[in-house]
Design an enzyme around this catalytic site. Structure first.
Site, PDB file in Angstrom:
ATOM      1  N   CYS A   9      33.974  19.448   7.097  1.00 35.33           N
ATOM      2  CA  CYS A   9      34.744  20.460   6.349  1.00 35.33           C
ATOM      3  C   CYS A   9      33.885  20.872   5.166  1.00 35.33           C
ATOM      4  O   CYS A   9      33.694  20.087   4.229  1.00 35.33           O
ATOM      5  CB  CYS A   9      36.078  19.868   5.884  1.00 35.33           C
ATOM      6  SG  CYS A   9      37.075  21.027   4.916  1.00 35.33           S
TER       7      CYS A   9
ATOM      8  N   HIS B 137      32.042  26.112  16.283  1.00 39.56           N
ATOM      9  CA  HIS B 137      32.406  27.468  15.836  1.00 39.56           C
ATOM     10  C   HIS B 137      31.954  28.491  16.863  1.00 39.56           C
ATOM     11  O   HIS B 137      30.911  28.317  17.502  1.00 39.56           O
ATOM     12  CB  HIS B 137      31.735  27.799  14.491  1.00 39.56           C
ATOM     13  CG  HIS B 137      32.333  27.085  13.320  1.00 39.56           C
ATOM     14  ND1 HIS B 137      33.274  27.657  12.495  1.00 39.56           N
ATOM     15  CD2 HIS B 137      32.145  25.825  12.851  1.00 39.56           C
ATOM     16  CE1 HIS B 137      33.626  26.788  11.561  1.00 39.56           C
ATOM     17  NE2 HIS B 137      32.963  25.664  11.751  1.00 39.56           N
TER      18      HIS B 137
ATOM     19  N   GLU C 162      40.891  28.968  11.755  1.00 42.19           N
ATOM     20  CA  GLU C 162      40.444  27.581  11.806  1.00 42.19           C
ATOM     21  C   GLU C 162      41.196  26.780  12.871  1.00 42.19           C
ATOM     22  O   GLU C 162      42.424  26.815  12.941  1.00 42.19           O
ATOM     23  CB  GLU C 162      40.659  26.894  10.441  1.00 42.19           C
ATOM     24  CG  GLU C 162      39.647  27.287   9.387  1.00 42.19           C
ATOM     25  CD  GLU C 162      39.637  26.283   8.262  1.00 42.19           C
ATOM     26  OE1 GLU C 162      39.900  25.095   8.508  1.00 42.19           O
ATOM     27  OE2 GLU C 162      39.348  26.687   7.107  1.00 42.19           O
TER      28      GLU C 162
ATOM     29  N   CYS D 191      36.473  29.392   4.725  1.00 44.57           N
ATOM     30  CA  CYS D 191      36.085  28.284   5.605  1.00 44.57           C
ATOM     31  C   CYS D 191      34.600  28.026   5.366  1.00 44.57           C
ATOM     32  O   CYS D 191      33.764  28.885   5.668  1.00 44.57           O
ATOM     33  CB  CYS D 191      36.340  28.649   7.067  1.00 44.57           C
ATOM     34  SG  CYS D 191      35.835  27.357   8.230  1.00 44.57           S
TER      35      CYS D 191
ATOM     36  N   GLY E 217      32.651  27.588   8.505  1.00 41.20           N
ATOM     37  CA  GLY E 217      32.643  28.905   9.150  1.00 41.20           C
ATOM     38  C   GLY E 217      31.573  29.798   8.563  1.00 41.20           C
ATOM     39  O   GLY E 217      30.865  30.509   9.276  1.00 41.20           O
TER      40      GLY E 217
HETATM   41  N1  LIG Z   1      39.415  23.453  10.829  1.00 43.79           N
HETATM   42  C1  LIG Z   1      38.068  22.861  10.899  1.00 43.79           C
HETATM   43  C2  LIG Z   1      37.887  21.812   9.773  1.00 43.79           C
HETATM   44  C3  LIG Z   1      37.956  22.424   8.370  1.00 43.79           C
HETATM   45  C4  LIG Z   1      36.902  23.467   8.158  1.00 43.79           C
HETATM   46  C5  LIG Z   1      37.025  24.326   6.905  1.00 43.79           C
HETATM   47  N2  LIG Z   1      38.162  24.139   6.062  1.00 43.79           N
HETATM   48  C6  LIG Z   1      35.732  24.257   6.105  1.00 43.79           C
HETATM   49  O1  LIG Z   1      35.748  24.528   4.894  1.00 43.79           O
HETATM   50  O2  LIG Z   1      34.687  23.991   6.745  1.00 43.79           O
HETATM   51  C7  LIG Z   1      37.896  22.180  12.262  1.00 43.79           C
HETATM   52  O3  LIG Z   1      38.906  21.880  12.901  1.00 43.79           O
HETATM   53  O4  LIG Z   1      36.743  21.949  12.646  1.00 43.79           O
END
Ligand SMILES: N[C@H](CCC[C@H](N)C(=O)O)C(=O)O
Length: 266
Positions: free
Chosen positions: A72, A148, A197, A206, A209
């Site tokens: 994250c 991703h 997400e 994100c 992301g």
């Molecule tokens: N939902 C993402 C994790 C959080 C990513 C996001 N909040 C960030 O800042 O990278 C996943 O399931 O891989």
């Protein structure tokens, strides 16, 4: 009672539990209950800080649907601000190093970890999309500690990400799910991005992301080594260094602290 911090990085919000002194065990249901924005604390991700034998700390991350995830980016920046100074962070998505000063943090996210096969042009027709969106061309599919898929489009706002996102996230092609990014190249050093997400839905920002979109667009030769990424919640900067590591920089805020009876959310 257990102390917690409520933090956010550009509106991507977190509940942070520091369990280095007193271990915390969480169930998926407990995370879901804590994530409830009406009856719980409410967050896009929960961050659990644990002792590490190989780094300053170990960080574990959960989505609000109760799924534990390896990486994250914004959560790592929030942790960096909480720790202050320089630190190393052990995560299931790979080792990170952080540097924080006040509410600004930079994370060396390492090189994109292609444990999930990187493709620069994932054949669009293999995606089980209900309708063909003319604006969509073959996306890039890659991993930056978490998976991703990134579409480059001319107008991100024109893409109904609220319906495209869950369709792709739950596509049988991606048994572990996937995060879905819609990016526009605005200049060699600037892109605009929206992300659906995995396990959380539309978020205001994100971090992984942003790193994934920059990695993919750099690989396609569309942007330079240092890029500002504008997301609904604000801007981060992503920089590729000479060793291919991607650095994610931007603000992270402590909104408030509190105490909670975790057992009441079991
Ligand atoms: N939902 C993402 C994790 C959080 C990513 C996001 N909040 C960030 O800042 O990278 C996943 O399931 O891989």
């Amino acid at each position: 009672m257990t102390k917690f911090l409520k933090m956010h990085g550009l509106g991507n919000d977190f509940m942070l539990l520091d369990a280095r002194e007193h271990p915390v065990a969480l169930t998926a249901q407990q995370v879901r209950n804590l994530a409830d924005r009406c009856t719980g604390v409410g967050f896009d991700q929960l961050i659990l800080v644990e002792p590490s034998e190989t780094a300053s700390v170990k960080a574990r991350f959960w989505n609000p649907d109760g799924s534990e995830v390896p990486s994250c980016g914004n959560g790592s920046r929030a942790l960096a601000v909480y720790l202050g100074g320089a630190a190393s962070i052990e995560t299931a998505g790979g080792p990170l190093t952080s540097a924080a000063s006040g509410s600004q943090a930079e994370i060396d996210m390492g090189p994109p970890r292609w444990h999930w096969e990187q493709t620069l042009a994932y054949p669009l027709d293999t995606l089980h999309l209900p309708v063909s969106w003319d604006e969509l061309t073959d996306p890039a599919a890659l991993s930056v500690g978490n998976p991703h898929i990134v579409f480059e489009v001319s107008d991100p706002a024109a893409i109904p990400l609220e319906s495209l996102g869950p369709r792709i996230e739950t596509d049988p092609l991606f048994p572990a799910g996937i995060n879905v990014g819609i990016a526009r190249v605005d200049a060699l050093d600037r892109i605009t991005l929206r992300v659906w997400e995995r396990g959380a839905g539309l978020t205001r920002a994100c971090g992984t992301g942003a790193v994934a979109a920059v990695a993919a667009l750099q690989k396609r030769g569309r942007i330079g080594a240092e890029v500002t990424v504008t997301m609904p919640g604000g801007e981060v900067r992503v920089r590729r260094d000479e060793s291919g590591h991607l650095h994610l920089a931007g603000p992270a805020i402590i909104s408030f602290t509190g105490e909670i009876d975790l057992e009441a959310f079991a």
